[in-house]
Scaffold this active site. Structure first.
Site, PDB file in Angstrom:
ATOM      1  N   LYS A  77      33.780  14.229  15.709  1.00 52.70           N
ATOM      2  CA  LYS A  77      34.427  15.178  16.783  1.00 52.70           C
ATOM      3  C   LYS A  77      35.970  14.857  17.259  1.00 52.70           C
ATOM      4  CE  LYS A  77      32.774  19.526  19.023  1.00 52.70           C
ATOM      5  NZ  LYS A  77      31.161  19.477  19.395  1.00 52.70           N
ATOM      6  N   SER A 152      30.252  23.965  18.843  1.00 55.29           N
ATOM      7  CA  SER A 152      31.217  24.263  18.432  1.00 55.29           C
ATOM      8  C   SER A 152      31.810  22.733  17.582  1.00 55.29           C
ATOM      9  CB  SER A 152      31.151  23.416  19.355  1.00 55.29           C
ATOM     10  OG  SER A 152      31.117  22.054  20.120  1.00 55.29           O
ATOM     11  N   SER A 176      25.221  22.282  19.793  1.00 51.90           N
ATOM     12  CA  SER A 176      26.300  22.260  18.606  1.00 51.90           C
ATOM     13  C   SER A 176      26.544  21.840  18.041  1.00 51.90           C
ATOM     14  CB  SER A 176      27.889  22.144  20.338  1.00 51.90           C
ATOM     15  OG  SER A 176      28.350  22.742  20.443  1.00 51.90           O
TER      16      SER A 176
END
Length: 488
Positions: A77, A152, A176
Site C-alpha cells: 500500500k 482504504s 481497511s
C-alpha cells in the site's frame, strides 16, 4: 493454469521444485498488471524495472538460506515508505515524495526475498471506505468495474484478486484491510495492535493503525504475517515479541472443541439479505467443522461508530498538522504571507474527505469540547475493550459479517459520508479494542453475484490460533473462482 492464478504457497513450491523462476513469476505479475490496470487503476507506481532487476538478482544468487518469500512478487500500500519508489498516500500533498528509508515491514519483505512489483492505490491518507478519495483516481472492483473495491486498502485487494501479485500489505485503521478483502473476494488479516511495527507507515490515527497482510488464502496470509511480525525498537508501540511460528496455523484442519460467539449486535438490522444468508452459511460451516456456536453480546458496540470517528479524527488532525508546505508536503505558489501560504498549501494539497476529518478532529480537541467529546470517547473505548474481553472469555473467537452490503456502485455515497461511516460499524470495534481479526470469503451474494466476507475476531496476541481457526473454516467455505469484471 496461468502463473498469476496460483496461491503464494503454490508459487513457493513451484520455485522450490524448479518448475518456475523468480523472473518468470515477476514477469507474469507485471504482465497481469499491464493487462488489468486500464480497468482497475489498482496501482499508483509500478516498479517494472527494479522488480525485474531484483528477481534476476535473486535468481542468480539462488536460495541457500531458504528465505520464506524468495522470488515471490508482492505489492504494498502506498502509505508504506520505500526508498526506491515514491510514497504519496494517494494525495497531492505528497506527490513525488521519496522516503529516505524503508518501512519496517518493507525491510522484512526484502530480507525474506520478496519482489515488490507495485505500490497500490488507496483512499487519500487511508481515509475512506471505497478507494474513491484517491488523488490518482478511484480503483474499480475486479468483479464489476462499475463498483468500488472497498477501502482504504482497495488497491491492494483489487490487484490481489486480479492476479497482480501473490500477496499484498495494507493497513487497517477501522477495517481497511478486512472490508476491501471481503468486497474483492480475498483474505485480509488485521493483527493485534503492536504485533507488527508501524515504523515507516504514514500515520492516519496512531492508536488504531495496524499493518497487515492480504492474500488469496488464509495459509498465504499466515505466511506473510510470519515475515512481517515481531519487535521493532523504532516503534514505541511495538510489542516485545519475537516473530511468530505460523506452522500451527497452517496445520489446523478442524474446529473441534472450539466455541464461536455470534455477536448479536453485528447481526441485527442493516444487513442485506444476501450478506446475511452467506454469513449464516459460514456459521453452519463452522458447526460442520466441529465448532460450538453461542450468542454473545457487546453492549457498548452501539457507540462504536461515534467513538471511533471522534478519536480517529482527533489523531488524524494531529498527525496531519505537519503537512503545512514548510516541513512537509506541497507548497502553494504565489502567496506572500505565512498564514496565506499555510492555508493555500493545505487547501490545495488535501482532498475533501481528509479536510472533513481534520476539521472534525480539530473541533473535538478544541478548548471547551475536549471533555465533552474526546475524553468521553476515550472512556467508551475502554468499556468496549472490556466487552470484547468478556465475550472472548466465553469463546475462542467471535464471528460476524464484514460489510452490511456487497460492493456498491462508484459515486453512490460520495456525497453522503455519514452512510459510509455507518457501514464501518461491523469492523471498527476491533480497532478500538486493538484485537486481531481475519476476513475470508463466505461466498457470492445470491442476488448480486459479488463476494461476501465473514470475519473471525480473537484475543490479543492470540493471532496464530485465530489464523488456525480461519484456516479450518476456509476449508468448509465455497471457492469464489475468477473475478468476472476484468480481462481473463
Amino acid at each position: 493454469m496461468p502463473l498469476h492464478t496460483r496461491t503464494l504457497l503454490e508459487a513457493k513450491a513451484m520455485l522450490a521444485q524448479g518448475e518456475t523462476t523468480p523472473t518468470a513469476l515477476t514477469a507474469a505479475c507485471l504482465a497481469r498488471i499491464a493487462a488489468t490496470e486500464p480497468v482497475l487503476n489498482a496501482c499508483i507506481t509500478v516498479l517494472e524495472e527494479t522488480a525485474m532487476q531484483r528477481a534476476a538478482q535473486l535468481e542468480a544468487q539462488g536460495n541457500p538460506n531458504n528465505l520464506p518469500l524468495w522470488g515471490i512478487p508482492v505489492t504494498v500500500k502506498d502509505l508504506l515508505c520505500t526508498k526506491d519508489a515514491p510514497t504519496t498516500c494517494a494525495s497531492a500533498m505528497l506527490a513525488g515524495f521519496m522516503a529516505p528509508y524503508d518501512a519496517f515491514v518493507v525491510e522484512r519483505l526484502r530480507e525474506a526475498g520478496a519482489v515488490i512489483v507495485a505500490k497500490t492505490n488507496l483512499d487519500e491518507f487511508a481515509m475512506g471506505s471505497g478507494t474513491e478519495s484517491s488523488a490518482h483516481g478511484p480503483t474499480c472492483n475486479p468483479w464489476d468495474a462499475q463498483r468500488v473495491p472497498g477501502g482504504s486498502s482497495g488497491g491492494s485487494a483489487a490487484g490481489l484478486a486480479a492476479g497482480q501479485a501473490f500477496g499484498s500489505l495494507g493497513s487497517d485503521t477501522g477495517g481497511s484491510i478486512r472490508q476491501p478483502a471481503a468486497l474483492c473476494g480475498c483474505v485480509g488479516f488485521k493483527p493485534t495492535y503492536g504485533y507488527v511495527s508501524r515504523y515507516g507507515a504514514v500515520a492516519y490515527a496512531s492508536s488504531f493503525d495496524q499493518i497487515g497482510p492480504m492474500a488469496r488464502t488464509v495459509a498465504d496470509c499466515a505466511t506473510l504475517f510470519g515475515v512481517i511480525a515481531g519487535y521493532d525498537g523504532r516503534d514505541a508501540t511495538s510489542a516485545q515479541l519475537p516473530a511468530p511460528d505460523v506452522a500451527p496455523a497452517l496445520a489446523t484442519k478442524s474446529l473441534q472443541g472450539k466455541t464461536f460467539g455470534v455477536v448479536k449486535e453485528l447481526w441485527e438490522g442493516g444487513l442485506s439479505d444476501e450478506v446475511a444468508a452467506a454469513c449464516q452459511s459460514a456459521v453452519e460451516a463452522a458447526k460442520a467443522q466441529g465448532a460450538k456456536v453461542v450468542e454473545i453480546s457487546l453492549p457498548h458496540l452501539q457507540y462504536a461508530v461515534a467513538t471511533y470517528y471522534v478519536l480517529a479524527s482527533a489523531e488524524a488532525s494531529t498527525n496531519l498538522a505537519r503537512f503545512d508546505g514548510v516541513r512537509y508536503g506541497l507548497r502553494a505558489q504565489g502567496e506572500h504571507d505565512l498564514v496565506g501560504m499555510y492555508t493555500a498549501s493545505r487547501s490545495q494539497g488535501f482532498g475533501e474527505e481528509v479536510k472533513r476529518r481534520i476539521l472534525l478532529g480539530t473541533h473535538v480537541l478544541s478548548s471547551g469540547y475536549y471533555d465533552a467529546y474526546f475524553q468521553k470517547a476515550a472512556k467508551v473505548r475502554r468499556l468496549l475493550l472490556q466487552d470484547f474481553q468478556a465475550a472472548l472469555g466465553q469463546c475462542d473467537a467471535l464471528i460476524a459479517p464484514v460489510s452490511p452490503v456487497t460492493a456498491w456502485k462508484k459515486g453512490e455515497h460520495v456525497n453522503d459520508p455519514l452512510t459510509l461511516y455507518k457501514m464501518d460499524m461491523l469492523t471498527l470495534g476491533l480497532n478500538l479494542a486493538g484485537l486481531p481479526g481475519v476476513s475470508l470469503p463466505a461466498g457470492l451474494g445470491a442476488a448480486s453475484g459479488l463476494p461476501v466476507g465473514v470475519q473471525l475476531m480473537g484475543r490479543a496476541f492470540d493471532d496464530i490460533a485465530l489464523l488456525g481457526m480461519a484456516n479450518a473454516l476456509e476449508m468448509a467455505l465455497p471457492r469464489l473462482g475468477v473475478p468476472t469484471g476484468i480481462p481473463a
